[in-house]
Design a protein around this motif. Structure first.
Motif, PDB file in Angstrom:
ATOM      1  N   THR A 123      -2.816  10.123   2.189  1.00  0.00           N
ATOM      2  CA  THR A 123      -1.678   9.734   3.496  1.00  0.00           C
ATOM      3  C   THR A 123      -1.628  11.125   4.198  1.00  0.00           C
ATOM      4  O   THR A 123      -0.933  11.292   5.049  1.00  0.00           O
ATOM      5  N   THR A 124      -1.738  12.406   3.360  1.00  0.00           N
ATOM      6  CA  THR A 124      -1.407  13.642   3.995  1.00  0.00           C
ATOM      7  C   THR A 124      -2.169  13.876   5.346  1.00  0.00           C
ATOM      8  O   THR A 124      -3.163  13.288   5.623  1.00  0.00           O
ATOM      9  N   ARG A 191      -9.164   9.987  -7.475  1.00  0.00           N
ATOM     10  CA  ARG A 191     -10.469   9.491  -6.643  1.00  0.00           C
ATOM     11  C   ARG A 191     -10.348   8.035  -6.394  1.00  0.00           C
ATOM     12  O   ARG A 191     -10.380   7.566  -5.135  1.00  0.00           O
ATOM     13  N   VAL A 192     -10.001   7.400  -7.448  1.00  0.00           N
ATOM     14  CA  VAL A 192      -9.994   5.809  -7.191  1.00  0.00           C
ATOM     15  C   VAL A 192      -8.706   5.391  -6.270  1.00  0.00           C
ATOM     16  O   VAL A 192      -9.053   4.545  -5.407  1.00  0.00           O
ATOM     17  N   THR A 193      -7.607   6.083  -6.355  1.00  0.00           N
ATOM     18  CA  THR A 193      -6.506   5.679  -5.858  1.00  0.00           C
ATOM     19  C   THR A 193      -6.891   6.138  -4.351  1.00  0.00           C
ATOM     20  O   THR A 193      -6.136   5.317  -3.425  1.00  0.00           O
ATOM     21  N   ARG A 194      -7.365   7.407  -3.986  1.00  0.00           N
ATOM     22  CA  ARG A 194      -7.638   7.496  -2.660  1.00  0.00           C
ATOM     23  C   ARG A 194      -8.636   6.969  -2.114  1.00  0.00           C
ATOM     24  O   ARG A 194      -8.088   6.305  -0.710  1.00  0.00           O
ATOM     25  N   VAL A 195      -9.676   6.366  -2.704  1.00  0.00           N
ATOM     26  CA  VAL A 195     -10.681   5.417  -1.996  1.00  0.00           C
ATOM     27  C   VAL A 195      -9.966   4.156  -1.611  1.00  0.00           C
ATOM     28  O   VAL A 195     -10.206   3.542  -0.552  1.00  0.00           O
ATOM     29  N   ALA A 196      -9.139   3.685  -2.535  1.00  0.00           N
ATOM     30  CA  ALA A 196      -8.529   2.561  -2.366  1.00  0.00           C
ATOM     31  C   ALA A 196      -7.512   2.227  -1.275  1.00  0.00           C
ATOM     32  O   ALA A 196      -7.550   1.343  -0.496  1.00  0.00           O
ATOM     33  N   LEU A 198      -7.570   4.462   1.399  1.00  0.00           N
ATOM     34  CA  LEU A 198      -8.374   4.570   2.607  1.00  0.00           C
ATOM     35  C   LEU A 198      -9.037   3.503   3.089  1.00  0.00           C
ATOM     36  O   LEU A 198      -9.157   2.893   4.145  1.00  0.00           O
ATOM     37  N   ASP A 199      -9.303   2.569   2.004  1.00  0.00           N
ATOM     38  CA  ASP A 199     -10.012   1.320   2.446  1.00  0.00           C
ATOM     39  C   ASP A 199      -9.018   0.055   2.900  1.00  0.00           C
ATOM     40  O   ASP A 199      -9.058  -0.533   3.866  1.00  0.00           O
ATOM     41  N   VAL A 200      -7.852   0.005   2.361  1.00  0.00           N
ATOM     42  CA  VAL A 200      -6.892  -0.963   2.803  1.00  0.00           C
ATOM     43  C   VAL A 200      -6.180  -0.441   4.087  1.00  0.00           C
ATOM     44  O   VAL A 200      -5.939  -1.224   4.864  1.00  0.00           O
ATOM     45  N   LEU A 220       3.513   2.117   3.299  1.00  0.00           N
ATOM     46  CA  LEU A 220       2.766   2.495   2.146  1.00  0.00           C
ATOM     47  C   LEU A 220       3.144   2.041   0.796  1.00  0.00           C
ATOM     48  O   LEU A 220       2.325   1.448   0.168  1.00  0.00           O
ATOM     49  N   PHE A 221       4.556   2.140   0.450  1.00  0.00           N
ATOM     50  CA  PHE A 221       4.859   1.535  -0.671  1.00  0.00           C
ATOM     51  C   PHE A 221       5.119   0.064  -0.783  1.00  0.00           C
ATOM     52  O   PHE A 221       4.879  -0.488  -1.786  1.00  0.00           O
ATOM     53  N   ARG A 222       5.303  -0.645   0.278  1.00  0.00           N
ATOM     54  CA  ARG A 222       5.603  -1.953   0.083  1.00  0.00           C
ATOM     55  C   ARG A 222       4.246  -2.917   0.575  1.00  0.00           C
ATOM     56  O   ARG A 222       4.198  -3.854  -0.189  1.00  0.00           O
ATOM     57  N   HIS A 223       3.281  -2.460   1.138  1.00  0.00           N
ATOM     58  CA  HIS A 223       2.109  -2.985   1.540  1.00  0.00           C
ATOM     59  C   HIS A 223       0.822  -2.455   1.186  1.00  0.00           C
ATOM     60  O   HIS A 223       0.099  -3.265   0.699  1.00  0.00           O
ATOM     61  N   LEU A 224       0.775  -1.287   1.266  1.00  0.00           N
ATOM     62  CA  LEU A 224      -0.579  -0.655   1.007  1.00  0.00           C
ATOM     63  C   LEU A 224      -0.754  -0.354  -0.564  1.00  0.00           C
ATOM     64  O   LEU A 224      -1.864  -0.791  -0.974  1.00  0.00           O
ATOM     65  N   MET A 225       0.287   0.062  -1.199  1.00  0.00           N
ATOM     66  CA  MET A 225       0.115   0.386  -2.726  1.00  0.00           C
ATOM     67  C   MET A 225      -0.321  -0.774  -3.413  1.00  0.00           C
ATOM     68  O   MET A 225      -1.031  -0.948  -4.417  1.00  0.00           O
TER      69      MET A 225
END
Length: 309
Positions: A123-124, A191-196, A198-200, A220-225
């Protein structure tokens, strides 16, 4: 539906457990040497050695020894250590809490820090921050745990003297082992969190959410995560077994009690019952982690339960 899925997945572990027990038993007994070498005294006669072999049932065919071992386990008996001469269940029960304590703290550390770093990287808008996180992920994925443990001891324990070199007498003795085990986990989870994430973020509904005027934090926190957590939860569940397995060398390097230290000592003595019991516990931890990951996935995504019918 979820209970049925859990039952079927747990049922599938039965043949896997049997296969793993066969592999463990065969590998242990095919290793050169045997525990009798650590029992006989210098100058003992061949008759003395043969008597010990018969006493511990090592003269029986391997398939007979295997079925005796499995049959005893079904009765809650893991056997008795040949060299240490104590019940294997007592040895495991004495050392397992140390491994669980170390594993739980390493799991908490790697999960929390990994998700935070992965989220920051995805997200940065700062190129410097993103490059730093990606470099950390690459470093954590490639550095061997035992080598990192030695560096930790050299720098933080010997040079700075902030933490003890070995032992398990205080909370300070947990810091370096937890950091050593958790370092690779942080890189993997990040790494897994970053890729997931970015895909979403590439999904069409994200553009719609922005069009509705929702803030980036809310999106970010309500829909992407929630969407991105599916693969993260899976990898975290698998880490349960990996952490206990990775603790084998780390416990030995830091001189901590635990399943790892017990296993390495038993391997050196060729103490078959202890090695088999420790390896079986580690294998069960991996299978339990896999089961937890599958159940968590099914609970979060009903499509997985439907596909497994």
């Amino acid at each position: 539906m979820l209970l049925r899925y859990i039952f079927l997945r747990a049922l599938m572990l039965i043949p896997v457990s049997i296969s793993i027990s066969v592999v463990i038993f065969m590998i242990v007994h095919l290793l050169p040497g045997d525990p009798i070498d650590n029992l006989i005294r210098v100058g003992s006669s061949p008759e003395d050695r043969a008597a010990l072999v018969v006493k511990y049932g090592l003269d029986q065919p391997l398939f007979v020894q295997y079925f005796r071992w499995v049959g005893a386990m079904f009765q809650g008996d893991f056997g008795e250590a040949i060299v240490l001469r104590r019940p294997v269940a007592d040895l495991i029960g004495q050392n397992l809490p140390y491994s669980l304590q170390l594993g739980a703290l390493a799991f908490l550390f790697s999960s929390t820090v990994g998700i935070i770093l992965g989220t920051i990287s995805a997200t940065t808008r700062s190129a410097i921050v993103e490059q730093f996180v990606r470099g950390f992920i690459l470093l954590g994925s490639t550095v061997p745990g035992f080598w990192l443990a030695l560096l930790m001891i050299l720098f933080f324990a010997v040079q700075l003297q902030w933490f003890p070199v070995s032992g398990a007498r205080s909370w300070e003795s947990l810091v370096l082992p937890v950091l050593t085990i958790g370092f690779g986990g942080v890189a993997l989870v990040a790494r897994v969190t970053r890729v997931a994430l970015l895909d979403v973020r590439r999904e069409d509904f994200v553009m719609l959410l922005h069009a509705k005027g929702l803030s980036s934090r809310t999106i970010l926190f309500r829909h992407l995560m929630p969407h991105a957590m599916l693969p993260v939860v899976t990898i975290l569940a698998l880490r349960i077994g990996w952490i206990l397995g990775g603790a084998v060398t780390v416990e030995f390097v830091f001189g901590r009690p635990g399943l790892g230290s017990l296993l390495i000592r038993a391997l050196g003595q060729r103490d078959y019952p202890v090695v088999q019991g420790c390896l079986l516990m580690l294998a069960l931890a991996v299978m339990l982690g896999t089961l937890i990951g599958d159940v968590a996935q099914a609970a979060m995504d009903p499509r997985i339960r439907e596909a497994k019918k």
